[in-house]
Design a protein around this motif. Structure first.
Motif, PDB file in Angstrom:
ATOM      1  N   THR A   1      92.273  31.049  72.829  1.00 32.75           N
ATOM      2  CA  THR A   1      91.916  29.631  72.830  1.00 32.75           C
ATOM      3  C   THR A   1      91.710  29.139  71.404  1.00 32.75           C
ATOM      4  N   GLU A   2      91.031  29.959  70.595  1.00 31.96           N
ATOM      5  CA  GLU A   2      90.823  29.591  69.194  1.00 31.96           C
ATOM      6  C   GLU A   2      92.145  29.607  68.430  1.00 31.96           C
TER       7      GLU A   2
ATOM      8  N   ARG B   1      95.060  28.961  69.658  1.00 30.34           N
ATOM      9  CA  ARG B   1      95.821  27.781  70.079  1.00 30.34           C
ATOM     10  C   ARG B   1      95.513  26.576  69.211  1.00 30.34           C
ATOM     11  N   SER B   2      94.250  26.455  68.805  1.00 27.55           N
ATOM     12  CA  SER B   2      93.859  25.309  67.972  1.00 27.55           C
ATOM     13  C   SER B   2      94.469  25.367  66.581  1.00 27.55           C
ATOM     14  N   LEU B   3      94.984  26.541  66.196  1.00 22.25           N
ATOM     15  CA  LEU B   3      95.577  26.701  64.869  1.00 22.25           C
ATOM     16  C   LEU B   3      97.075  26.397  64.857  1.00 22.25           C
TER      17      LEU B   3
ATOM     18  N   THR C   1      98.639  23.590  65.563  1.00 17.40           N
ATOM     19  CA  THR C   1      99.009  22.242  65.101  1.00 17.40           C
ATOM     20  C   THR C   1      98.145  21.782  63.939  1.00 17.40           C
TER      21      THR C   1
ATOM     22  N   ASN D   1      96.439  18.380  61.669  1.00 17.77           N
ATOM     23  CA  ASN D   1      95.552  17.277  62.051  1.00 17.77           C
ATOM     24  C   ASN D   1      96.274  16.137  62.758  1.00 17.77           C
TER      25      ASN D   1
ATOM     26  N   GLY E   1      98.690  16.721  64.943  1.00 18.01           N
ATOM     27  CA  GLY E   1      99.222  17.218  66.200  1.00 18.01           C
ATOM     28  C   GLY E   1     100.601  17.834  66.103  1.00 18.01           C
TER      29      GLY E   1
END
Length: 242
Positions: free
Chosen positions: A62-63, A65-67, A69, A71, A73
């Protein structure tokens, strides 16, 4: 993950690489289980290690995944993504995993000890003992030599280990050789030892208020990984194999 352009909690039970990651981590944590643990309890602890592995893998993915994209998107370049993933890997699979493995060793040994305790609470009591060196936390040192019957409520929540890298133990002693501690005072000290309020006004140590032997759990049932969004979905379909 980069090829798939994302991560969904359901992927944990479908993607071969993710499933293997969960199994390997679970096997490592299960290796920490003492040979002294009774067979039935071992089965419970191994299953708990597997579930914990699934939860921690979901948290890491999950963490990650945030990497993927920036700022705005937009999908970042693979090289940028890889560099951040390497740092994330070090956090989860070096720093976190070391502490979790040490906890697994202590917790499984505590569970084994609990299973071997005498039921005669008039003749035998339990005594809390620290490692007795300069590394002992001051809050845990205050619990040293706390002596109470096995069925005292204190042990329901403060049977060691009581934190990451906690080296405290509970040993069985003859009641005739020791003075009984004040249960209410001991519980108050135990509560203080497992209290640390963070910036979000949450107690980060409350999760350690459980008894591995009573609950047949290797890790705190309400650990931080269970609170990651999608944790239940990610683990409910995992196939556990003893």
């Amino acid at each position: 993950m980069f090829e798939r352009k994302g991560y969904n909690p359901k992927d944990l039970s479908k993607v071969k690489e993710y499933k293997e990651f969960v199994q390997v981590t679970g096997d490592l944590l299960s290796y920490a289980i003492s040979h002294e643990v009774p067979e039935k309890m071992r089965e419970y602890l191994e299953k708990d290690a597997f579930i914990f592995s699934g939860l921690r893998t979901h948290a890491q993915l999950t963490e990650a995944r945030s990497l993927l994209t920036d700022n705005n998107g937009n999908i970042r370049s693979y090289n940028e993504f890889e560099q951040d993933i390497l740092k994330l890997n070090e956090k989860y699979n070096t720093f976190y995993l070391e502490a979790e493995y040490q906890f697994a060793v202590s917790s499984s040994q505590s569970a084994a000890n609990w299973a071997d305790l005498q039921d005669n609470t008039e003749r035998y009591w339990l005594q809390y003992r620290t490692a007795g060196d300069e590394r002992v936390r001051a809050s845990h040192a205050q619990l040293n030599n706390t002596t109470l019957p096995k069925d005292d409520p204190f042990w329901f929540s403060y049977y060691p280990p009581n934190g990451w890298r906690c080296r405290c133990v509970a040993v069985e002693v003859l009641a005739v050789d020791y003075k009984l501690s004040d249960s209410k005072k001991a519980i108050a000290i135990g509560e203080k030892a497992t209290t640390h309020i963070n910036s979000d006004n949450k107690n980060t140590l409350e999760i350690f208020r459980f008894n591995p032997g009573m609950e047949n759990k290797m890790f705190p049932p309400n650990n931080a990984y269970t609170k990651v969004v999608g944790a239940k979905t990610a683990t409910k379909n995992l196939s556990y194999a003893a």
